[in-house]
Design a protein around this motif. Structure first.
Motif, short mmCIF file in Angstrom:
data_model
loop_
_atom_site.label_atom_id
_atom_site.label_comp_id
_atom_site.label_asym_id
_atom_site.label_seq_id
_atom_site.Cartn_x
_atom_site.Cartn_y
_atom_site.Cartn_z
N ILE A 13 -5.10 21.56 -30.47
CA ILE A 13 -5.53 22.83 -31.02
C ILE A 13 -4.42 23.88 -31.04
CG2 ILE A 13 -6.44 23.69 -28.82
CD1 ILE A 13 -7.90 24.29 -32.36
N GLU A 14 -3.52 23.84 -30.03
CA GLU A 14 -2.47 24.86 -30.00
C GLU A 14 -1.50 24.72 -31.17
OE1 GLU A 14 -1.10 21.80 -26.79
OE2 GLU A 14 -2.98 22.54 -27.69
N TYR A 15 -1.26 23.48 -31.61
CA TYR A 15 -0.37 23.27 -32.75
C TYR A 15 -1.08 23.60 -34.06
CZ TYR A 15 2.16 20.72 -29.13
OH TYR A 15 2.81 20.37 -27.97
N GLU A 16 -2.36 23.24 -34.13
CA GLU A 16 -3.14 23.58 -35.32
C GLU A 16 -3.20 25.09 -35.50
OE1 GLU A 16 -7.82 23.58 -36.59
OE2 GLU A 16 -7.07 21.81 -35.52
N GLU A 17 -3.50 25.81 -34.44
CA GLU A 17 -3.59 27.27 -34.53
C GLU A 17 -2.25 27.88 -34.90
OE1 GLU A 17 -5.13 28.45 -30.75
OE2 GLU A 17 -7.24 28.11 -31.34
N ALA A 18 -1.17 27.32 -34.39
CA ALA A 18 0.17 27.86 -34.68
C ALA A 18 0.51 27.72 -36.15
CB ALA A 18 1.21 27.14 -33.82
N ILE A 19 0.26 26.56 -36.73
CA ILE A 19 0.66 26.35 -38.12
C ILE A 19 -0.23 27.12 -39.08
CG2 ILE A 19 -0.68 24.25 -38.71
CD1 ILE A 19 2.01 23.13 -39.85
N PHE A 20 -1.51 27.30 -38.74
CA PHE A 20 -2.38 28.09 -39.60
C PHE A 20 -2.04 29.58 -39.50
CE2 PHE A 20 -4.77 24.27 -40.07
CZ PHE A 20 -5.50 24.44 -41.25
N LYS A 21 -1.61 30.02 -38.35
CA LYS A 21 -1.17 31.41 -38.20
C LYS A 21 0.07 31.66 -39.05
CE LYS A 21 -0.05 34.81 -34.58
NZ LYS A 21 1.35 35.16 -34.93
N ILE A 22 0.98 30.70 -39.08
CA ILE A 22 2.17 30.82 -39.92
C ILE A 22 1.79 30.88 -41.39
CG2 ILE A 22 4.25 29.59 -40.69
CD1 ILE A 22 4.44 28.55 -37.74
N ALA A 23 0.82 30.07 -41.79
CA ALA A 23 0.37 30.07 -43.19
C ALA A 23 -0.19 31.43 -43.58
CB ALA A 23 -0.68 28.98 -43.41
N THR A 245 3.46 24.43 -49.32
CA THR A 245 3.07 24.10 -47.95
C THR A 245 4.27 23.70 -47.11
OG1 THR A 245 0.96 23.33 -48.86
CG2 THR A 245 1.43 22.74 -46.59
N TYR A 246 5.29 23.13 -47.75
CA TYR A 246 6.50 22.73 -47.02
C TYR A 246 7.13 23.92 -46.31
CZ TYR A 246 10.91 20.17 -46.22
OH TYR A 246 12.00 19.55 -45.65
N ALA A 247 7.05 25.10 -46.93
CA ALA A 247 7.61 26.31 -46.30
C ALA A 247 6.90 26.62 -44.99
CB ALA A 247 7.49 27.48 -47.26
N VAL A 248 5.59 26.34 -44.93
CA VAL A 248 4.84 26.57 -43.70
C VAL A 248 5.29 25.59 -42.62
CG1 VAL A 248 2.54 26.66 -42.67
CG2 VAL A 248 2.87 27.38 -45.05
N TRP A 249 5.42 24.31 -42.99
CA TRP A 249 5.89 23.30 -42.04
C TRP A 249 7.31 23.62 -41.55
CZ3 TRP A 249 3.68 18.47 -40.45
CH2 TRP A 249 2.38 18.22 -40.94
N GLN A 250 8.17 24.07 -42.44
CA GLN A 250 9.53 24.42 -42.04
C GLN A 250 9.54 25.51 -40.98
OE1 GLN A 250 11.40 25.21 -45.96
NE2 GLN A 250 13.04 23.86 -45.27
N GLU A 251 8.75 26.55 -41.21
CA GLU A 251 8.70 27.66 -40.27
C GLU A 251 8.07 27.22 -38.95
OE1 GLU A 251 9.24 31.35 -38.60
OE2 GLU A 251 10.13 30.49 -40.43
N TYR A 252 7.08 26.35 -39.03
CA TYR A 252 6.43 25.79 -37.84
C TYR A 252 7.47 25.06 -36.98
CZ TYR A 252 3.48 22.31 -35.36
OH TYR A 252 2.88 21.49 -34.43
N GLU A 253 8.29 24.21 -37.61
CA GLU A 253 9.33 23.49 -36.87
C GLU A 253 10.40 24.45 -36.37
OE1 GLU A 253 11.66 19.31 -37.49
OE2 GLU A 253 11.92 20.79 -39.08
N LYS A 254 10.76 25.43 -37.17
CA LYS A 254 11.78 26.40 -36.79
C LYS A 254 11.37 27.17 -35.53
CE LYS A 254 14.22 30.46 -38.60
NZ LYS A 254 14.34 31.39 -39.77
N GLN A 255 10.07 27.41 -35.38
CA GLN A 255 9.58 28.14 -34.21
C GLN A 255 9.45 27.26 -32.98
OE1 GLN A 255 6.15 30.64 -34.89
NE2 GLN A 255 6.95 31.42 -36.84
N VAL A 259 6.54 18.34 -34.79
CA VAL A 259 5.97 17.92 -36.07
C VAL A 259 5.03 16.72 -35.89
CG1 VAL A 259 6.53 16.93 -38.34
CG2 VAL A 259 7.88 18.83 -37.42
N LYS A 260 5.39 15.81 -35.01
CA LYS A 260 4.65 14.54 -34.90
C LYS A 260 3.17 14.72 -34.61
CE LYS A 260 5.46 9.81 -33.36
NZ LYS A 260 6.36 8.92 -32.58
N PRO A 261 2.75 15.67 -33.76
CA PRO A 261 1.31 15.82 -33.53
C PRO A 261 0.52 16.28 -34.75
CG PRO A 261 2.55 16.79 -31.72
CD PRO A 261 3.53 16.48 -32.81
#
Length: 287
Positions: A13-23, A245-255, A259-261
């Motif tokens: 859930i912590e990773y899900e919440e993080a990437i949706f917040k970035i979006a 959507t790739y921009a969201v994933w990029q920022e997620y990884e940058k923070q 990615v694997k989860p």
């Protein structure tokens, strides 16, 4: 033996919440809206013409329900985690598939179309507008690339005369397929033909990030990031909508988030949360 499975992989859930917040925080769509499709979703009330407050269609027929077609690969097709317990078992499964010795109950990986981003997007659009029925055709095929998508464009997209086409084309591109110019030329033809041979609005999509299992599997000829750049450039060239959507994933990884989860198969298939993320970004385009 069961012939199908539902995805059971869950992103913490912590990773899900993080990437949706970035979006929510970053700009992941361009300013081009699919105006014709949006107008159809408003003016088509799912009634016969005599019960509609809007003009009769030029062909005189009762109004056709708006139609979305999703063109893409395994992610569009709704593929998730492997059902094999080891990488060796999965490779043996692939070998049987290529040799034509696969059994009808040999699954290999989960197909869960109900949890795919296209289904979630379709449902979200219908919930948002609520005035009319809305049809969707999933033209995603696992393992396909832009070469195959171009070859089957007539059969899987154009003949349906859709009102909105989503194109998610970038994950599958091996070095032997050619440089980025080859990738770009095929995707260019796909977009050009849809624009010239249908009235559909187009949403070009960028993919999720991948985790490459081994260094020898890296594409040094045309990387995923370079293919994303092609998609962004074509959105400008053809003035189409872009769901980045790739921009969201990029920022997620940058923070600093892993990615694997977010990947159901640990490689390139997003989890159910990843599919919801695709649908969320697509809805930013049409809302």
């Amino acid at each position: 033996m069961r012939s199908s499975y539902k995805t059971g992989f869950v992103t913490p859930i912590e990773y899900e919440e993080a990437i949706f917040k970035i979006a929510d925080e970053i700009k992941c769509v361009n300013d081009k809206k699919p105006e014709r499709f949006k107008r159809l979703m408003y003016t088509n009330r799912g009634n016969i013409n005599i019960l509609s407050p809007f003009p009769v269609p030029e062909d005189g027929l009762e109004p056709k329900n708006p139609l979305i077609v999703g063109l893409g690969d395994s992610v569009t097709a709704g593929k998730f985690e492997s059902t094999c317990e080891t990488p060796e078992e999965f490779q043996a499964h692939i070998k049987k598939m290529t040799e034509g010795t696969i059994g009808e109950n040999d699954i290999g990986e989960v197909s869960d179309i109900g949890n795919s981003y296209l289904t979630k997007f379709w449902q979200a659009v219908a919930d948002y507008y609520q005035n009319t029925a809305l049809s969707v055709i999933n033209s995603g095929i696992a393992g396909d690339n832009v070469m195959g998508m171009l070859k089957r464009l007539d059969r899987d997209v154009i003949r349906y005369q859709p009102d909105l086409v989503t194109i998610n084309p970038a994950l599958n591109w091996d070095e032997h397929m050619g440089v980025c110019e080859v990738f770009a030329s095929h995707l260019d033809k796909i977009v050009e033909r849809i624009k010239n041979e249908t009235d559909a609005d187009i949403i070009l999509m960028t993919p999720n990030l991948m985790v490459v299992p081994r260094p020898d599997m890296e594409n040094h000829v045309c990387s995923l990031e370079e293919r994303v750049a092609v998609i962004r450039d074509l959105a400008v060239k053809y003035d189409t909508s872009l769901a980045d959507t790739y921009a969201v994933w990029q920022e997620y990884e940058k923070q600093g988030y892993p990615v694997k989860p977010m990947l159901a198969n640990g490689f390139n298939h997003p989890s159910e949360a990843g599919h919801r993320l695709f649908a969320k970004v697509l809805m930013k385009v049409v809302e």
